[in-house]
Design a protein around this motif. Structure first.
Motif, PDB file in Angstrom:
ATOM      1  N   ILE A   1       0.863  -1.168   0.000  1.00 35.01           N
ATOM      2  CA  ILE A   1       0.000   0.000   0.000  1.00 35.01           C
ATOM      3  C   ILE A   1       0.902   1.221   0.000  1.00 35.01           C
ATOM      4  CG2 ILE A   1      -1.736   1.282   1.297  1.00 35.01           C
ATOM      5  CD1 ILE A   1      -2.392  -1.449   2.679  1.00 35.01           C
ATOM      6  N   LEU A   2       0.658   2.124  -0.921  1.00 33.13           N
ATOM      7  CA  LEU A   2       1.492   3.313  -1.016  1.00 33.13           C
ATOM      8  C   LEU A   2       0.612   4.539  -0.783  1.00 33.13           C
ATOM      9  CD1 LEU A   2       4.434   4.026  -1.686  1.00 33.13           C
ATOM     10  CD2 LEU A   2       3.744   4.315  -4.056  1.00 33.13           C
ATOM     11  N   ILE A   3       1.035   5.365   0.161  1.00 31.30           N
ATOM     12  CA  ILE A   3       0.289   6.598   0.424  1.00 31.30           C
ATOM     13  C   ILE A   3       1.120   7.764  -0.094  1.00 31.30           C
ATOM     14  CG2 ILE A   3      -0.736   8.063   2.191  1.00 31.30           C
ATOM     15  CD1 ILE A   3      -0.703   5.557   4.010  1.00 31.30           C
ATOM     16  N   LEU A   4       0.507   8.585  -0.926  1.00 33.15           N
ATOM     17  CA  LEU A   4       1.223   9.741  -1.476  1.00 33.15           C
ATOM     18  C   LEU A   4       0.503  11.001  -1.009  1.00 33.15           C
ATOM     19  CD1 LEU A   4       1.329   8.138  -4.962  1.00 33.15           C
ATOM     20  CD2 LEU A   4       3.408   8.748  -3.753  1.00 33.15           C
ATOM     21  N   ASP A   5       1.196  11.819  -0.219  1.00 29.48           N
ATOM     22  CA  ASP A   5       0.585  13.025   0.327  1.00 29.48           C
ATOM     23  C   ASP A   5       0.934  14.215  -0.557  1.00 29.48           C
ATOM     24  OD1 ASP A   5      -0.608  14.910   1.864  1.00 29.48           O
ATOM     25  OD2 ASP A   5       0.670  14.666   3.614  1.00 29.48           O
ATOM     26  N   GLU A   6      -0.031  14.725  -1.262  1.00 30.98           N
ATOM     27  CA  GLU A   6       0.143  15.864  -2.169  1.00 30.98           C
ATOM     28  C   GLU A   6       1.394  15.693  -3.023  1.00 30.98           C
ATOM     29  OE1 GLU A   6      -1.853  18.599  -2.113  1.00 30.98           O
ATOM     30  OE2 GLU A   6      -2.937  18.426  -0.227  1.00 30.98           O
ATOM     31  N   PRO A   7       1.490  14.596  -3.755  1.00 24.15           N
ATOM     32  CA  PRO A   7       2.766  14.309  -4.422  1.00 24.15           C
ATOM     33  C   PRO A   7       3.098  15.286  -5.542  1.00 24.15           C
ATOM     34  CG  PRO A   7       1.102  12.774  -5.152  1.00 24.15           C
ATOM     35  CD  PRO A   7       0.471  13.581  -4.062  1.00 24.15           C
ATOM     36  N   THR A   8       2.099  15.945  -6.110  1.00 27.27           N
ATOM     37  CA  THR A   8       2.391  16.779  -7.280  1.00 27.27           C
ATOM     38  C   THR A   8       2.642  18.225  -6.920  1.00 27.27           C
ATOM     39  OG1 THR A   8       0.052  17.231  -7.601  1.00 27.27           O
ATOM     40  CG2 THR A   8       0.958  15.327  -8.755  1.00 27.27           C
ATOM     41  N   ALA A   9       2.487  18.571  -5.642  1.00 26.22           N
ATOM     42  CA  ALA A   9       2.613  19.980  -5.253  1.00 26.22           C
ATOM     43  C   ALA A   9       3.971  20.549  -5.652  1.00 26.22           C
ATOM     44  CB  ALA A   9       2.406  20.124  -3.749  1.00 26.22           C
TER      45      ALA A   9
ATOM     46  N   HIS B   1      -8.268  17.969 -11.262  1.00 26.22           N
ATOM     47  CA  HIS B   1      -7.944  17.318 -12.539  1.00 26.22           C
ATOM     48  C   HIS B   1      -7.021  16.132 -12.336  1.00 26.22           C
ATOM     49  CE1 HIS B   1      -3.973  19.406 -12.997  1.00 26.22           C
ATOM     50  NE2 HIS B   1      -4.557  20.221 -12.172  1.00 26.22           N
ATOM     51  N   GLU B   2      -6.144  16.208 -11.315  1.00 23.71           N
ATOM     52  CA  GLU B   2      -5.266  15.075 -11.034  1.00 23.71           C
ATOM     53  C   GLU B   2      -6.054  13.910 -10.480  1.00 23.71           C
ATOM     54  OE1 GLU B   2      -2.380  16.489  -8.379  1.00 23.71           O
ATOM     55  OE2 GLU B   2      -1.302  17.601  -9.924  1.00 23.71           O
ATOM     56  N   VAL B   3      -6.957  14.236  -9.577  1.00 28.00           N
ATOM     57  CA  VAL B   3      -7.792  13.207  -8.982  1.00 28.00           C
ATOM     58  C   VAL B   3      -8.575  12.488 -10.073  1.00 28.00           C
ATOM     59  CG1 VAL B   3      -9.849  12.916  -7.565  1.00 28.00           C
ATOM     60  CG2 VAL B   3      -7.938  14.282  -6.730  1.00 28.00           C
ATOM     61  N   MET B   4      -9.123  13.256 -11.001  1.00 28.25           N
ATOM     62  CA  MET B   4      -9.885  12.660 -12.093  1.00 28.25           C
ATOM     63  C   MET B   4      -8.984  11.779 -12.958  1.00 28.25           C
ATOM     64  SD  MET B   4     -12.981  13.643 -11.683  1.00 28.25           S
ATOM     65  CE  MET B   4     -13.708  13.072 -13.207  1.00 28.25           C
ATOM     66  N   ALA B   5      -7.738  12.201 -13.130  1.00 26.20           N
ATOM     67  CA  ALA B   5      -6.843  11.495 -14.040  1.00 26.20           C
ATOM     68  C   ALA B   5      -6.321  10.191 -13.444  1.00 26.20           C
ATOM     69  CB  ALA B   5      -5.663  12.397 -14.412  1.00 26.20           C
TER      70      ALA B   5
END
Lengths: 349, 508
Positions: free
Chosen positions: B163-171, B203-207
């Motif tokens: 399980i990988l958790i990414l916290d705001e990875p694109t910020a 848009h990231e969430v959608m993608a």
């Protein structure tokens, strides 16, 4: 085990934790006392009695606390701005040198003028002594811990040179000591025939003034901002380097007052044992007070009490008075832990 | 058995003093699934993940990983259970190599040579499998932000994370790096990993996600299959109301208020300014676009006064100003919204009040004869809190405790309250949620309406296009010729950002 940040502590917690630290200190020191073959309770009782059990003891404690209040304030002011002044010892001695140079007859003035002049001169000298490291820090990034620490040794050797040379008392039977300051340069005793002198009152006033500066003035605000986040302070237009200079001047000046007060109020002349490490103990005093200027008064009296009380105790209980150093050092450690616990909660799992 | 969830959160609640950070949150994560955790700043996303990962202990609720309950408050157990987390702020040792960072804490000190060889092989294998190109021998301090993030992901994979958790990875990523990250995530999911993707960018969430969980004020406000929802619905769930895009009226451009003539600077954050001239006029928003690291930071620092020019002139309202500094800039009515709220914009351990007066504590309003008037300061803080809709416990609260959006609102209030003539807004919406972004945009437009000159520096091209009356592209420390709203296409701007000279194509 891990630390979780806590919201700002309530006043009760803020006061309770230092108390818990003292209790923890006593428990830890008990082990050493037991090892020395004495009863901890009686030793602590003897220390407390020796520190505050009689008028003589109490006055002795306050006398010993006087230089510690000055050096504690010097450290507290500097550490607030994250200017690590480890050189209060040197600034103290320079204050003593100036007091002796100007106070042994060079200025034929009445007491009410001469004493303020000596104070101002001592402060100026101590301030200038710390200005050097501050300039090196702001200009060239030289670590002030190193420069101020090393200055302690330089200044002590310089004082030694003076006491073997130009400042040597010709009537001193060859001892490395200066002449006594003139009567007009001496701080009056608070109680006739006792050692406690006006320096204690000046120290209390100094603590109140420093408290007002840190809480109420622009300078205090700037010092805190620079201490917390120099880059952020610079961004909002606070002149960071200038603030560090002002902090250095204030800190050095306060430490030098310790030297002035010891010479003018207590010893009368300058010797190489003017300070019993007051410059270094000032760091402990300031940390115990959590850098609060008014707290410095209490912590200086506490630390002085332990030293004075331990002297008395060691004569009665045959436990070495070095236990005082252990107690002060341990209380610093427990206090640091206590401060941590007021800010963070420990989770063991 | 395959539809047993790999992760199950049941009834998680957590309070910080009066604040309910998480309130009875439950959800399941299936194998090979990407869940997006969407929410405004302060909605409780990071708190929830910190509980899951054992950094915080929940007041109530349980976490089960692969059918086994996780002991609360033990990151070690979370790691052992195969949960890996990539934090918003990286947790790498800068002075060590990539390989050392990845292997840190996983191998015994004995037989170092053998383990190192094995480690190198495994890292190479993982890099190749998932498109995470990074040199194992490189020192972390020499890596770009995108590469560091890859190291963080490798670190989790190296520990066999399921399980990988990414916290705001694109910020912190450029658009290209973001695309690469999304490709990596697809590969990971194809191998059976499950991913929780925390974001507030719709848009990231959608993608990237299969399912979206929306958090609002610590509660689960909604759960949607990504395929059967749209951005509008998610935005509404997130903020609890419809978000209207800022409406822009035509600009009424006035006199030049801030002029830079041929200024150059020493390198700052990777790039220097080279003979830059720029004029900001009243009633106009100038958008400065560009790929990160092309001198925007140097320009922002120069105008803010924290970085000195090595040549050129700075003029305010037509008069040259010497000795430019933060104080001089403020005194000439130049307001600054810095890129880094935490390190530069605020002093975290000081109170809201102390931070709000920071740019003006020396003015007669707040000080007299060297003494500060704390009553006036507090009144001012209360006014800013009310006017700018800042959510904070009290003016005495340490500003560190505020969420990013509220912190930014305070900085906006501090900067805009004196009605400055010139506003420098450097990445003003970075890391903010939809509601706060819209708020910042409205404030900048309002300032423009009353005749302020605004310089908007942003890496978000959509933001630049939406707000700017005039767009300039920065590349390698130089500026392109300006273009009016709608004059250049996104593609043309993109070419300029990639370093093709604007001057030449315009002259031709």
């Amino acid at each position: 085990m891990r630390l979780e940040p806590k919201p700002a502590p309530t006043l009760a917690v803020t006061l309770l934790f230092p108390l818990a630290a003292v209790v923890a200190t006593l428990l830890l020191v008990s082990l050493l006392v037991l090892a020395a073959g004495a009863s901890p309770l009686s030793v602590f009782y003897l220390v407390a009695r020796g520190a505050a059990g009689s008028q003589f003891a109490l006055l002795e404690t306050l006398t010993r606390a006087t230089p510690l209040i000055f050096t504690g304030l010097a450290v507290a002011v500097a550490f607030r701005a994250k200017l690590w002044n480890i050189g209060a010892e040197a600034q103290l001695y320079i204050g003593g040198v100036v007091t002796v140079v100007l106070g042994t007859g060079a200025l034929p003035l009445p007491s009410v003028i001469l004493i303020p002049v000596l104070m101002a001169a001592a402060m100026a000298a101590g301030a200038l002594l710390l200005l050097g490291p501050a300039v090196l820090k702001t200009r060239f990034g030289v670590d002030e811990v190193v420069t101020t620490l090393l200055l302690n040794f330089i200044v002590l050797l310089f004082v030694s040179m003076l006491l073997e040379g130009v400042l040597k008392d010709p009537m001193g039977l060859g001892w490395p000591q200066s002449q006594k300051v003139v009567a007009e340069a001496q701080l009056p005793r608070l109680i006739q025939g006792k050692r406690l002198h006006l320096g204690f009152v000046i120290a209390i006033i100094a603590a109140i003034v420093v408290w007002i500066i840190t809480k109420k003035t622009k300078l205090g605000y700037e010092m805190r901002a620079v201490g917390h986040n120099p880059e952020g302070a610079r961004f909002v237009g606070i002149p960071v380097n200038l603030v560090l200079m002002k902090t250095a001047l204030l800190s050095g000046g306060l430490a030098a007052l310790a030297g002035f007060s010891e010479v003018s109020g207590l010893k009368g002349n300058l010797t190489l044992d003017l300070s019993a490490g007051y410059g270094y103990t000032g760091i402990v005093v300031a940390m115990l007070a959590m850098l609060n200027p008014l707290g410095v008064i209490a912590s200086a009296i506490f630390v002085a009490g332990i030293f004075v009380g331990a002297d008395a105790m060691s004569r009665a209980a045959k436990v070495p008075s070095y236990i005082a150093d252990v107690m002060v050092a341990t209380s610093l450690l427990t206090m640091v832990v206590a401060i941590l616990l007021t800010r963070y909660r420990i989770r063991w799992r | 058995m395959s539809d047993t969830p790999v992760l199950r959160l049941s009834g998680i609640s957590k309070r910080f003093g009066p604040l309910r950070a998480n309130d009875d949150i439950s959800f399941d994560l299936k194998r090979g699934e990407v869940i997006a955790l969407l929410g405004e700043n302060g909605a409780g996303k990071t708190t929830l993940m910190n509980i899951l990962f054992g950094h915080y202990v929940a007041d109530a609720g349980t976490v089960e990983a692969f059918g086994e309950p996780l002991p609360p408050g033990d990151p070690r157990a979370a790691l052992d259970a195969g949960i890996g987390m990539v934090h918003q702020h990286f947790t790498l040792a800068d002075n060590m190599t990539v390989q050392e960072n990845i292997a840190l804490g996983t191998q015994s000190l004995w037989r170092a040579r053998l383990d190192r060889t094995l480690a190198r092989q495994r890292i190479a294998q993982l890099s190749a499998d998932f498109g995470l190109a990074v040199d194992p021998a490189a020192t972390v301090s020499t890596l770009s932000v995108g590469e560091r993030q890859r190291v963080e992901i490798l670190k989790a994979l190296y520990r066999d994370a399921g399980i990988l958790i990414l916290d705001e990875p694109t910020a912190v990523l450029t658009p290209a790096e973001t695309d690469a990250l999304f490709r990596t995530l697809k590969l990971l999911v194809a191998k059976g990993l499950s991913i929780i993707f925390i974001s507030h960018k719709l848009h990231e969430v959608m993608a990237v996600s299969d399912r979206v969980l929306v958090l609002r004020a610590g509660r689960l406000a909604g759960e949607r299959e990504t395929a059967s929802t749209d951005r509008k619905e998610l935005a509404a769930l997130m903020v609890g109301q419809e978000v209207k895009p800022a409406e822009v009226s035509p600009a009424t451009v006035g006199a030049p208020l801030l002029e830079l003539e041929g200024v150059s600077t020493a390198p700052y954050n990777g790039a220097a300014l080279d003979d830059v001239s720029l004029t900001l006029r009243a009633g106009e928003i100038t958008g400065l676009a560009g790929v990160s690291g092309n001198g925007q930071a140097a320009l922002a620092a120069l105008i803010a006064g924290t970085q000195r020019a090595t040549g050129g002139r700075i003029s305010v309202a037509g008069r040259e100003v010497a000795g430019w500094s933060p104080r001089v800039a403020l005194d000439h009515g130049v307001a600054r919204i810095p890129e880094d709220r935490h390190a530069v914009g605020t002093i975290g351990d000081m109170s809201v009040t102390e931070n709000v007066i920071a740019e003006r504590y020396g003015s007669p309003r707040f000080s007299r004869m060297g003494f500060l008037d704390w009553k006036a300061a507090r009144r001012f803080a209360e006014k800013i809190i009310a006017d700018y809709d800042v959510k904070c416990p009290s003016p005495e609260a340490r500003i560190r405790l505020l969420s990013g959006g509220n912190m930014q609102k305070l900085i906006l209030g501090r900067a805009l309250d004196p009605e400055p003539a010139v506003i420098l807004a450097s990445q003003p919406t970075r890391g903010l949620d939809v509601g706060a972004v819209a708020y910042v945009h409205r404030m900048l437009l309002a300032a423009r309406e009353r005749g302020a000159a605004v310089l908007l520096i942003s890496e978000d091209l959509e933001e630049i296009l939406a707000l700017s009356d005039r767009i300039i592209v920065m590349s390698k420390g130089r500026l392109s010729t300006p273009s009016a709203r709608g004059e250049r296409s996104i593609r043309e701007l993109g070419e300029l950002m990639a370093g093709h000279s604007g001057e030449r194509s315009d002259a031709a």
